[in-house]
Design an enzyme around this catalytic site. Structure first.
Site, short mmCIF file in Angstrom:
data_model
loop_
_atom_site.label_atom_id
_atom_site.label_comp_id
_atom_site.label_asym_id
_atom_site.label_seq_id
_atom_site.Cartn_x
_atom_site.Cartn_y
_atom_site.Cartn_z
N HIS A 1 0.83 -1.22 0.00
CA HIS A 1 0.00 0.00 0.00
C HIS A 1 0.86 1.27 0.00
O HIS A 1 0.43 2.31 0.48
CB HIS A 1 -0.96 0.04 1.19
CG HIS A 1 -1.71 -1.24 1.40
ND1 HIS A 1 -2.92 -1.50 0.81
CD2 HIS A 1 -1.40 -2.35 2.12
CE1 HIS A 1 -3.34 -2.71 1.16
NE2 HIS A 1 -2.42 -3.26 1.94
N SER B 1 15.11 21.74 -16.38
CA SER B 1 13.92 22.53 -16.67
C SER B 1 14.35 23.80 -17.39
O SER B 1 15.43 24.33 -17.15
CB SER B 1 13.21 22.88 -15.36
OG SER B 1 12.47 24.08 -15.50
N GLU C 1 9.66 8.64 -17.05
CA GLU C 1 8.28 9.08 -17.29
C GLU C 1 7.84 8.76 -18.71
O GLU C 1 6.71 8.34 -18.95
CB GLU C 1 8.16 10.59 -17.04
CG GLU C 1 8.36 10.99 -15.60
CD GLU C 1 8.57 12.49 -15.44
OE1 GLU C 1 7.85 13.28 -16.07
OE2 GLU C 1 9.48 12.88 -14.68
N LYS D 1 16.28 22.07 -11.28
CA LYS D 1 15.57 20.82 -11.53
C LYS D 1 16.40 19.73 -12.21
O LYS D 1 17.23 20.01 -13.05
CB LYS D 1 14.33 21.08 -12.42
CG LYS D 1 13.22 21.82 -11.74
CD LYS D 1 12.53 21.00 -10.66
CE LYS D 1 11.84 19.80 -11.21
NZ LYS D 1 10.41 19.94 -11.28
#
Ligand code: ARG
Length: 463
Positions: free
Chosen positions: A155, A276, A289, A282
């Site tokens: 979980h 970024s 992804e 970043k």
């Protein structure tokens, strides 16, 4: 002029010509198409259907075309519907009557099914090789980081400590099953439809076994209607790709989480990260992804072909022309993702301290404390209750189980003794899980050996 111009007074218009064409997609299968035609021509000659001279001219002509396409020196005519017609047209223009005899006893229906099967076999083998390389990287990582302890989750909550190697090997076995699915897609493709002609077989004395053997097929499809209509082998390949992408997407999800500041379990190499355009600080796990995102596309490829095939009457229908684009997309996408994942795993840094720090939080020893009591004779359900209460005490005091004193433990149950403290350190909790497939050091050693053996056996067969 179309191949069927005899029966027609008009050609299709420019739009329908383009709309009906599969050449932009199926020209990828030119090698398979040429191999199929060569095998067919040789067999026709061996069976006395065409002259040996004609077969020789066809073979030489096809070789010339293959070299021209290889070299990018072949001009595809947008008026050709597909690769079959493109090759045959140029062949006939080149060698004359012999070329015009090639299509004897053959239809594009068995031709396209043959090409697609040969092509699918190649894709399976390519994917299996990439699968093996990625599994090598997972095993290497599991070996390099042996001993590193991380929190195991259920979980997405801290559950029990596990070895990071154990976690990596879980993906190894998922990918091992993917390899098996690719191998069965390969087997499904490995039978020859050639010689089934349009749908019913042919009146020429074709030797289907001869062409199957020349093309490297394991056998011949026993029913000509099935041979030209079946695309299960592409569905099998699509499914194998979709499941493998789903597995990669799960690994990506973990990589993305683990590389966040909250986790900090791993650091991706710069090669597998992006920055970024606005936020100078970043470092984003873009490629993980992207793989996660591409899994949606590949599942779509599978669903698209399933729906195309649903309710399709026998035998060939033009709907079947929609079969190749999705499969090629699925296979190429998976191939790229496997390669990318391999590099990402190889180059990522594992932050052992961050993992261990987190593994200390969340009462990960609780099951072991309950087991301690149960091993001393207390029914497990009762022990669960006792330890649940201890956890509650800790929560109220804002401490962890190993901060409790022996007196605290004794107050909860008289069965606790001095040795309870040694049951609480991460190392022993992990090491105690000695069952087959468990996370204990010894068990993971055995698992690693098993993984390597499986990997080498797979690589020997098809790596
Ligand atoms: N371009 C077709 C395809 O990819 C080849 C088979 C055409 N056969 C036919 N009867 N129209 O499926």
């Amino acid at each position: 002029m179309a191949l069927w111009s005899g029966r027609f007074e008009q050609g299709v218009d420019a739009f329908t010509q383009r709309f009906g064409a599969s050449l932009p997609v199926d020209k990828a299968m030119y090698k398979q198409d040429i191999a199929g035609s060569r095998a067919h021509a040789n067999m026709l000659a061996a069976q006395g259907v065409i002259a040996e001279d004609d077969a020789a001219a066809i073979s030489a002509g096809l070789e010339k075309i293959e070299h021209a396409i290889d070299a990018g020196a072949f001009t595809f005519d947008i008026n050709d519907e597909d690769i079959h017609m493109a090759v045959e047209k140029v062949l006939t223009a080149d060698i004359g009557t012999a070329g015009a005899r090639l299509h004897t006893g053959r239809s594009r229906n068995d031709q396209v099914a043959t090409d697609a099967r040969l092509f699918a076999k190649g894709l399976c083998l390519e994917l299996m090789a990439h699968n093996v390389s990625l599994r090598r990287a997972l095993v290497a990582k599991a070996e390099d980081e042996f001993g590193c302890i991380m929190p195991g989750y259920t979980h997405l909550q801290h559950a029990q400590p596990v070895l990071f190697s154990h976690h990596m090997l879980a993906y190894f076995w998922m990918l091992t099953r993917d390899f098996g699915r690719l191998e069965s897609a390969l087997q499904a493709a490995d039978v020859s439809p050639l010689g089934s002609a349009a749908l019913a077989g042919t009146t020429y004395p074709l030797d289907r076994e001869m062409t199957a053997a020349e093309l490297g097929f394991a056998g011949v499809i026993p029913n000509s209607l099935d041979a030209v209509s079946d695309r299960d082998f592409l569905l099998d390949l699509d499914y194998a790709c979709a499941v493998s992408m789903m597995h990669l997407s799960r690994l990506c999800e973990e990589i993305i989480l683990w590389s966040s500041s909250e986790f900090g379990f791993i650091t991706l190499s710069d090669q597998y990260s992006t920055g970024s355009s606005i936020m100078p600080q970043k470092k984003n796990p873009d490629f993980a992804e992207l793989i996660r995102g591409k899994s949606g596309r590949v599942v779509g490829d599978l669903v698209a072909l399933l729906v195309t095939m649903k309710s399709l009457p026998l035998a060939y229908n033009k709907d079947l022309q929609e079969d190749k684009e999705g499969v090629i997309d699925a296979a190429h996408t998976l191939a790229d993702c496997l390669v990318c994942m391999e590099g990402m795993i190889e180059t990522m840094r594992v932050n052992e301290d961050a993992m261990r720090e987190q593994a200390k939080k969340g009462f990960l020893a609780a099951t072991d404390v309950a087991d301690y009591l149960a091993k001393k004779g207390m029914p497990f359900r009762e022990a669960h209750e006792v330890v649940g209460n201890l956890v509650l005490t800790c929560e109220k005091r804002g401490c962890d189980l190993d901060d409790l004193t022996l007196a605290d433990f004794k107050a909860a149950s008289g069965l606790f003794e001095e040795d309870i403290t040694s049951a609480l350190d991460l190392e022993s909790i992990v090491a105690a899980r000695t069952t087959i497939g468990g996370t204990g050091h010894e068990a993971v050693h055995v698992q690693l050996a098993q993984a390597k053996e499986t990997l080498e056996a797979d690589a020997q067969r098809h790596g």
